[in-house]
Design a protein around this motif. Sequence first.
Motif, mmCIF file in Angstrom:
data_model
loop_
_atom_site.group_PDB
_atom_site.id
_atom_site.type_symbol
_atom_site.label_atom_id
_atom_site.label_comp_id
_atom_site.label_asym_id
_atom_site.label_seq_id
_atom_site.Cartn_x
_atom_site.Cartn_y
_atom_site.Cartn_z
ATOM 1 N N UNK A 231 -28.151 51.896 44.326
ATOM 2 C CA UNK A 231 -29.039 51.055 45.125
ATOM 3 C C UNK A 231 -28.861 51.417 46.596
ATOM 4 N N UNK A 232 -29.928 51.247 47.328
ATOM 5 C CA UNK A 232 -29.894 51.415 48.786
ATOM 6 C C UNK A 232 -30.217 50.073 49.410
ATOM 7 N N UNK A 233 -29.229 49.536 50.153
ATOM 8 C CA UNK A 233 -29.387 48.244 50.808
ATOM 9 C C UNK A 233 -29.739 48.480 52.266
ATOM 10 N N UNK A 234 -30.721 47.757 52.779
ATOM 11 C CA UNK A 234 -31.112 47.890 54.174
ATOM 12 C C UNK A 234 -30.131 47.215 55.113
ATOM 13 N N UNK A 235 -30.365 47.385 56.411
ATOM 14 C CA UNK A 235 -29.463 46.820 57.416
ATOM 15 C C UNK A 235 -29.447 45.307 57.380
ATOM 16 N N UNK A 236 -30.478 44.682 56.833
ATOM 17 C CA UNK A 236 -30.524 43.225 56.716
ATOM 18 C C UNK A 236 -30.297 42.777 55.284
ATOM 19 N N UNK A 237 -29.629 43.629 54.478
ATOM 20 C CA UNK A 237 -29.275 43.350 53.086
ATOM 21 C C UNK A 237 -30.474 43.315 52.158
ATOM 22 N N UNK A 238 -31.634 43.795 52.620
ATOM 23 C CA UNK A 238 -32.777 43.864 51.727
ATOM 24 C C UNK A 238 -32.642 45.086 50.824
ATOM 25 N N UNK A 239 -33.213 45.016 49.642
ATOM 26 C CA UNK A 239 -33.154 46.114 48.692
ATOM 27 C C UNK A 239 -34.247 47.127 49.025
ATOM 28 N N UNK A 240 -33.828 48.335 49.441
ATOM 29 C CA UNK A 240 -34.794 49.373 49.789
ATOM 30 C C UNK A 240 -35.147 50.253 48.600
ATOM 31 N N UNK A 241 -34.155 50.448 47.697
ATOM 32 C CA UNK A 241 -34.408 51.306 46.537
ATOM 33 C C UNK A 241 -33.343 51.021 45.490
ATOM 34 N N UNK A 242 -33.706 51.200 44.227
ATOM 35 C CA UNK A 242 -32.760 50.992 43.129
ATOM 36 C C UNK A 242 -33.117 51.935 41.995
ATOM 37 N N UNK A 243 -32.074 52.450 41.321
ATOM 38 C CA UNK A 243 -32.300 53.343 40.186
ATOM 39 C C UNK A 243 -31.156 53.152 39.203
ATOM 40 N N UNK A 244 -31.494 53.109 37.921
ATOM 41 C CA UNK A 244 -30.480 52.943 36.890
ATOM 42 C C UNK A 244 -30.751 51.704 36.073
#
Length: 620
Positions: free
Chosen positions: A277-290
């Motif tokens: 997962x890629x978490x943004x600077x404000x803890x938002x989910x930018x991307x997820x895989x798996x």
Amino acid sequence: MTTDEDAALRLLRLLAEGAPASELSRAHDPDGEARELALRVRAAFDSRRRREAELTALVDTARDLASLRDPSGVLDAIVRRARALLGTDIAYLTLYDREAGDTFMRATDGSVSAEFQIVRLSAGDGLGGLVAKTHKPYWTADYFNDHRFQHTGTIDSAVGEEGLVSICGTPLLVEGEFVGVLFAANRSPRPFSPDQVALLGSLAALAAVSIVQTRAAAETAAALAQLSSAHDLVRRHTAGIERAAAAHDRFAGLVLEGGGVDDLTAALADLLGGWVVLIGESDELLSACGAESPDDDSAHLTAVVASEAVKDTRSTGRLAHSGEVWAIAVKAAQSELGVLVLGGVDELDDSDQRTLERAAVVTALVLLFERTSAEAEQRVRTDLVSDLITGRGDPSALQARARASGVDPGRGHAVLVADAQGDTPRRTLLLAAHAAAGPGSIVGEHDGRVVALVPSQNPQTTAEDLARRLRRLGPVTVGAAGPVSIDGQVPAAWAEAARTATAMGALGLAGTGASAEHLGFAGLVVGSAPDVDGYVRRHLGPLLDYDERRGSELVRTLQAYFDAGSSPRHAATSLHVHVNTVSQRLERISSLLGSDWQRPGQALELQLALRLRHLRDAPR
């Protein structure tokens, strides 16, 4: 034949038959000369036979020792063979300790004393210490009474417990290198012959060579094992380098092909396994895989954000590991862009850790590219929103620009103003609102506030939905107005939505969404075109309709009730009816408006609606 000749002949026959020396000594010999000569020949034969047996035993010993590869097995075989060849009660062997400078008991055969089996001999102490010091053999028929040796309490106690009396010790030497001492000993005062000492010395020579060879073989095996381990390490390192190079090529290919963060997280999950997962600077989910990756707004995502690995990497900027979670901060210069998280993987070797770190660098580049592109596009949208609000520019040109931004000028749009509470950066709110507004919308800034034009015929519902979508940033207040077309109606709607958002904050409605119409009497204040008729109809409509159908006076009774300070008796007096009539009318009002119409808030709205109706219908 003379008597002497006959005696000599008998002695020769006895020698030929292998008669022992005892039989030869009893044979008749007048002058004894022939018997003496026969005994000497017998002794020479016996000595040669014994020597041949010893040599055969030494050859067998050498063969046996050469077949052994276990160092402990070699030492045990040496002492067993020494005891058997010399016929002693016990045989034992000590080895030289280079670090301590003494010898220690290593192998025994025939020993019964636990103290004896662990004794250590310092150089010069006891018989064994003297052998170790001088590298020469020593033997004695009575150890305790032999003053050639330096007796110590420790050594004498161990020897005494074992019950040893006569001892022979010879050094183990290989090309001048002292290895240890081989001993043979008896529990009775029996002297050692020179042949026995020599035999023990020969066996010690074989033993020393065998020990050195066994050590060399063990060292060679250890070296080969280390070489094999090093080869395996080099192989794994080479494989890791190849994997890292393949990962680098794959990441570079994705970037060159215009891939985004979703492509990078998918590639990383494919390379390292687990979920990413890629978490943004404000803890938002930018991307997820798996398969097991967290979803947006899920408890799993909250747990990942709160994990020690994510906290550590945000603090240090380095790769962090906690349980099955690996995290690395995604940074550009000193600015954090997010955190790349790999989960479901216990261990990563150095190469895979470098791959994860390289993925973070490439992700930072992609995010910077996307941010630069998004900011450029956002500037275009902001310029359009600002021009629509201020009315600058040719209307047809504005409509053309709106179409180019994906906005349909022919549809009605709700105008929304979003205000974030706390320290949420306006840029973060702007990008989040753009993502949440959906297709056909346009989001920009005006007068320091985030503005969204969203295709909708229900501004209230649209405002509530946007506030809910932005809740992950913290409380976000959304004021709404409209629906309006974008050809000249946006400025007034913007002003109303801005006033509504401000009023919501003052009314304690922060973090929600609403339009002026749904703020009750407050909406009349903040609205750009107060809808008095609509307000009166929303609150008094059921009573007005009932009065019109039945010819009743419910509205007039309600007004009298409020004017009388909510007293049915005083209201009846002003209406010139019985108090029971007022009570019956109030019950009818409750059935039409609901039982909570007398609560302070609702009562205030009703009184305001009654007052506005009176003002509206008053003669001019």
